[in-house]
Design an enzyme around this catalytic site. Structure first.
Site, PDB file in Angstrom:
ATOM      1  N   PRO A   2       0.529  -1.053  -0.443  1.00 15.01           N
ATOM      2  CA  PRO A   2      -0.096  -0.346   0.079  1.00 15.01           C
ATOM      3  C   PRO A   2       0.714   1.147  -0.042  1.00 15.01           C
ATOM      4  O   PRO A   2       2.250   1.301   0.330  1.00 15.01           O
ATOM      5  CB  PRO A   2      -0.929  -0.220   0.989  1.00 15.01           C
ATOM      6  CG  PRO A   2       0.058  -1.087   2.272  1.00 15.01           C
ATOM      7  CD  PRO A   2       0.545  -1.910   1.352  1.00 15.01           C
ATOM      8  N   GLU A   3       0.316   2.344  -0.731  1.00 16.48           N
ATOM      9  CA  GLU A   3       0.984   3.774  -0.907  1.00 16.48           C
ATOM     10  C   GLU A   3       1.082   3.877   0.603  1.00 16.48           C
ATOM     11  O   GLU A   3      -0.034   3.819   1.402  1.00 16.48           O
ATOM     12  CB  GLU A   3       0.902   4.232  -2.152  1.00 16.48           C
ATOM     13  CG  GLU A   3       1.135   3.823  -4.060  1.00 16.48           C
ATOM     14  CD  GLU A   3       1.209   3.843  -4.236  1.00 16.48           C
ATOM     15  OE1 GLU A   3       1.617   5.588  -4.707  1.00 16.48           O
ATOM     16  OE2 GLU A   3       0.983   3.043  -5.450  1.00 16.48           O
ATOM     17  N   LYS A  52       4.996   4.818   4.973  1.00 16.27           N
ATOM     18  CA  LYS A  52       4.175   3.187   4.717  1.00 16.27           C
ATOM     19  C   LYS A  52       4.608   2.558   6.363  1.00 16.27           C
ATOM     20  O   LYS A  52       4.552   1.775   6.028  1.00 16.27           O
ATOM     21  CB  LYS A  52       4.676   2.527   3.494  1.00 16.27           C
ATOM     22  CG  LYS A  52       5.124   2.938   1.769  1.00 16.27           C
ATOM     23  CD  LYS A  52       5.629   2.033   1.066  1.00 16.27           C
ATOM     24  CE  LYS A  52       5.504   2.943  -0.276  1.00 16.27           C
ATOM     25  NZ  LYS A  52       6.011   2.378  -1.795  1.00 16.27           N
ATOM     26  N   ARG A 129      16.117   8.137   9.164  1.00 12.49           N
ATOM     27  CA  ARG A 129      16.271   6.815   7.756  1.00 12.49           C
ATOM     28  C   ARG A 129      14.891   7.721   6.244  1.00 12.49           C
ATOM     29  O   ARG A 129      15.252   7.458   5.088  1.00 12.49           O
ATOM     30  CB  ARG A 129      15.909   6.158   7.878  1.00 12.49           C
ATOM     31  CG  ARG A 129      17.208   5.521   8.693  1.00 12.49           C
ATOM     32  CD  ARG A 129      17.302   3.916   8.330  1.00 12.49           C
ATOM     33  NE  ARG A 129      16.017   3.077   9.116  1.00 12.49           N
ATOM     34  CZ  ARG A 129      15.349   2.498   9.907  1.00 12.49           C
ATOM     35  NH1 ARG A 129      16.317   2.656  10.919  1.00 12.49           N
ATOM     36  NH2 ARG A 129      14.700   2.240  10.163  1.00 12.49           N
ATOM     37  N   ASN A 170       4.198   3.472  -6.877  1.00  9.77           N
ATOM     38  CA  ASN A 170       4.684   3.145  -7.863  1.00  9.77           C
ATOM     39  C   ASN A 170       3.342   4.471  -8.868  1.00  9.77           C
ATOM     40  O   ASN A 170       3.732   4.530  -9.966  1.00  9.77           O
ATOM     41  CB  ASN A 170       4.855   1.450  -8.671  1.00  9.77           C
ATOM     42  CG  ASN A 170       5.707   1.607 -10.256  1.00  9.77           C
ATOM     43  OD1 ASN A 170       5.822   1.966 -10.634  1.00  9.77           O
ATOM     44  ND2 ASN A 170       5.123   0.211  -9.755  1.00  9.77           N
ATOM     45  N   ARG A 262      11.069  -2.314 -10.380  1.00  9.46           N
ATOM     46  CA  ARG A 262       9.850  -2.000 -10.418  1.00  9.46           C
ATOM     47  C   ARG A 262       9.770  -1.365 -11.711  1.00  9.46           C
ATOM     48  O   ARG A 262      10.359  -1.413 -12.883  1.00  9.46           O
ATOM     49  CB  ARG A 262       9.787  -1.222  -9.561  1.00  9.46           C
ATOM     50  CG  ARG A 262      10.230  -1.053  -7.944  1.00  9.46           C
ATOM     51  CD  ARG A 262       9.240  -2.213  -7.603  1.00  9.46           C
ATOM     52  NE  ARG A 262       7.816  -2.097  -7.422  1.00  9.46           N
ATOM     53  CZ  ARG A 262       7.194  -1.087  -6.387  1.00  9.46           C
ATOM     54  NH1 ARG A 262       7.872  -0.988  -5.284  1.00  9.46           N
ATOM     55  NH2 ARG A 262       5.601  -1.167  -6.038  1.00  9.46           N
TER      56      ARG A 262
END
Length: 272
Positions: A2-3, A52, A129, A170, A262
């Site tokens: 999931p985005e 995420k 990060r 994506n 990807r």
């Protein structure tokens, strides 16, 4: 996977569902049992997302320095899901990592990449990060701009790097670059500040729509016609999963390539 909009939507849902309640917490699968025992009966205070990643905050109901506070870090990965059930919840089936039961409903978490107790220091290390999350009010786009402006990696790769911008997947990568007319293969060092600002502004516009509606909506109303969406339950896209089909704006065939493992989609004319 999931985005970021889906994680923010999930956090808001769980905040409404469980905020302020003492929850029953268990791990039917057993892999989270010691941690679940520590959380069982604590008050669910907050759910929030960074990119995420999902963070649950708990306490024992005490006040001030005497209160016991805990955090759970969850990363759904490709296969992780939360399934909501009304009460009484059915007997767990399958590999339920964590079960939360509140006053009126419960959820089962299955298949996450991570479900673990976190210390404040671990959260700080995680956030160090991650790049800025466009869905958070505290996001600083300057951090993303500095990372992009000094990199010769393709902008299509940089936008998917969670260390550069958190929460982009994506679909948003392909569609935002199309909407602003940027070739995904261009090195970050070639982007102008105006182009970056346009990309960031479009993310600020599109991602909250995804949070509200539960689906990624990227096609402008004037362009929302013609060839159907790539799946029956999804809104139309400009280029994502439309390889070989005519561009909705210029009619040129949408191209496909693999970029760092990807799928990448773009219009060679509109994004030249």
């Amino acid at each position: 996977m999931p985005e970021g909009h889906a994680l923010h939507r999930l956090a808001r849902r769980q905040q409404r569902q469980f905020g302020g309640q003492r929850l029953s917490v268990s791990s039917p699968q057993g892999r989270f049992s010691p941690e679940a025992a520590l959380l069982d009966g604590m008050v669910f205070r907050a759910a929030e997302a960074w990119g995420k990643h999902l963070i649950h905050r708990w306490d024992d109901g005490g006040r001030g320095a005497s209160a016991t506070r805990r955090m759970v870090h969850i990363h759904l990965g490709i296969y992780g899901t939360f399934r909501e059930e009304p009460l009484p919840m059915p007997e767990p089936t399958g590999q339920v990592r964590m079960r939360l039961v509140g006053d009126e409903s419960g959820v089962d978490l299955r298949g996450p990449n991570a479900c673990e107790l976190y210390t404040p220091e671990q959260l700080d290390a995680l956030l160090a990060r991650l790049g800025p999350d466009p869905l958070r009010a505290d996001a600083d786009p300057e951090i993303a701009w500095r990372a992009i402006a000094r990199s010769r990696r393709a902008i299509g790769s940089l936008l998917m790097d969670q260390k550069v911008v958190a929460g982009i997947g994506n679909i948003y990568r392909a569609e935002v670059l199309f909407r602003v007319g940027v070739d995904p293969h261009r090195p970050g060092t070639t982007l102008t500040r105006d182009e970056f600002d346009e990309i960031w502004a479009d993310l600020l516009h599109l991602m909250p729509i995804g949070v509200r509606r539960g689906h990624i909506h990227v096609v402008r109303p004037d362009d929302d016609h013609g060839a159907p969406a790539y799946a029956a339950d999804r809104p139309r896209t400009y280029v994502y999963r439309r390889a070989g089909e005519p561009c909705r704006l210029c009619g040129t065939a949408v191209e496909w390539a693999e970029m760092e493992g990807r799928n990448l989609f773009w219009c060679p004319s509109c994004q030249s």
